[in-house]
Design a protein around this motif. Structure first.
Motif, PDB file in Angstrom:
ATOM      1  N   CYS A 182      52.759  24.815  17.227  1.00 22.72           N
ATOM      2  CA  CYS A 182      53.049  23.690  18.025  1.00 22.72           C
ATOM      3  C   CYS A 182      51.743  23.440  19.129  1.00 22.72           C
ATOM      4  O   CYS A 182      50.836  24.130  19.087  1.00 22.72           O
ATOM      5  N   ASN A 183      52.015  22.363  19.705  1.00 19.75           N
ATOM      6  CA  ASN A 183      51.031  21.950  20.811  1.00 19.75           C
ATOM      7  C   ASN A 183      51.814  21.682  22.002  1.00 19.75           C
ATOM      8  O   ASN A 183      52.982  21.040  22.125  1.00 19.75           O
ATOM      9  N   LYS A 184      51.669  21.950  23.301  1.00 19.72           N
ATOM     10  CA  LYS A 184      52.011  21.729  24.441  1.00 19.72           C
ATOM     11  C   LYS A 184      52.195  20.093  24.790  1.00 19.72           C
ATOM     12  O   LYS A 184      53.465  19.794  25.290  1.00 19.72           O
ATOM     13  N   GLU A 185      51.250  19.421  24.165  1.00 23.05           N
ATOM     14  CA  GLU A 185      51.431  17.914  24.869  1.00 23.05           C
ATOM     15  C   GLU A 185      51.948  17.238  23.536  1.00 23.05           C
ATOM     16  O   GLU A 185      52.871  16.296  23.740  1.00 23.05           O
ATOM     17  N   GLU A 186      51.642  17.515  22.482  1.00 23.12           N
ATOM     18  CA  GLU A 186      52.186  16.696  21.516  1.00 23.12           C
ATOM     19  C   GLU A 186      53.715  16.943  20.968  1.00 23.12           C
ATOM     20  O   GLU A 186      54.675  16.420  20.441  1.00 23.12           O
ATOM     21  N   ASN A 187      54.088  18.392  21.332  1.00 17.51           N
ATOM     22  CA  ASN A 187      55.762  18.645  20.948  1.00 17.51           C
ATOM     23  C   ASN A 187      56.208  18.961  22.417  1.00 17.51           C
ATOM     24  O   ASN A 187      55.475  19.054  23.469  1.00 17.51           O
ATOM     25  N   THR A 188      57.473  18.767  22.439  1.00 10.59           N
ATOM     26  CA  THR A 188      58.176  18.878  23.634  1.00 10.59           C
ATOM     27  C   THR A 188      58.740  20.382  23.867  1.00 10.59           C
ATOM     28  O   THR A 188      58.607  21.281  22.990  1.00 10.59           O
TER      29      THR A 188
END
Length: 266
Positions: free
Chosen positions: A83-89
């Motif tokens: 995942c990614n901190k910005e792209e995913n919630t």
């Protein structure tokens, strides 16, 4: 082979063995996994994972980047979720970590992207390929930095209605600056909203219209050109750019400096 790694959100990710079933919820990191030779281990991606072309026709789509269908992720039984901190919630991350070990990246600079690539290599048993990719990225950027190019004041637009741009605490800002485009919004935070009058007042030398997430067209460019003309100001240079080279922080970075060379020569 037990692997324990601290992700970029300072979370511990423990893998009892090399992951053989991977879900990626970030398009640029999906492309990275394929670059590292891991396509056969991908069992779930988002509908925005369009590169390499045709991937979404071969691998189960588990949703978007902001909304996933948890049951679909459960179905593919992953042993690693990326995942990614910005792209995913945060909600998505919390749900994912109940299913499988979940690595969360947090990318604000090129160095963060390089660290993430190395982490993915360690987790997936592809460290040699990851190191080789990192070296190519570094060499290409270093070579570009040595070339003669004068920085120009630039505004990077990512959205319309309202207009939105990027501040200095974003990955796009870092890549812009490395490409010879001085972000006129330096000092602003995240993704500021602008009016057409704000854009005229900023009076940038160049306006970069990103191809994503909003698809700017020639009418959008003409609207800004006409506004500058009405204000009796010279219109900035208006360029439509491929947003993936500014915002994707995976393997595409190896080609970003060459993209800038082409862009600057236009």
């Amino acid at each position: 082979m037990f692997i324990s790694i601290t992700d970029q959100c300072y979370r511990t990710v423990d893998l009892p063995q090399r992951p053989l079933r991977i879900v990626s919820l970030v398009p640029s990191q999906t492309e990275l996994l394929v670059e590292l030779g891991l396509e056969e281990y991908l069992v779930g991606i988002t509908r925005f994972c369009e590169y390499p072309t045709g991937l979404i026709d071969k691998i189960k789509v588990v949703g978007g980047t902001k909304k996933v269908i948890a049951s679909r992720i459960w179905e593919v039984q992953p042993d690693l979720i990326i995942c990614n901190k910005e792209e995913n919630t945060q909600e998505i991350v919390l749900a994912c970590q109940e299913i499988a070990p979940t690595y969360v990246s947090d990318i604000a600079h090129l160095d963060d992207a390089i660290e993430m690539i190395a982490d993915v290599g360690k987790m997936t048993g592809t460290s040699f390929k990851a190191k080789s990719l990192v070296n190519r990225i570094k060499i290409n950027f270093n070579h570009f930095d040595k070339e003669s190019h004068s920085a120009v004041n630039a505004l990077y637009l990512i959205w319309k209605n309202p207009y939105m741009t990027v501040g200095s605490d974003t990955f796009i800002h870092d890549i812009m600056e490395r490409g010879g485009y001085k972000n006129i919004m330096d000092g602003a935070s995240r993704y500021p909203e602008l009016t057409l009058q704000n854009i005229i007042n900023l009076n940038p030398e160049v306006i970069l219209f990103s191809s994503e997430p909003y698809a700017f067209n020639d009418l959008d460019k003409k609207e800004i050109e006409d506004a500058f003309s009405k204000a009796e100001l010279k219109s900035p240079r208006l360029l439509t750019v491929d947003g993936t080279y500014f915002s994707w922080y995976g393997s595409r970075l190896k080609d970003t400096p060459n993209y800038f060379k082409q862009l600057n020569s236009n």
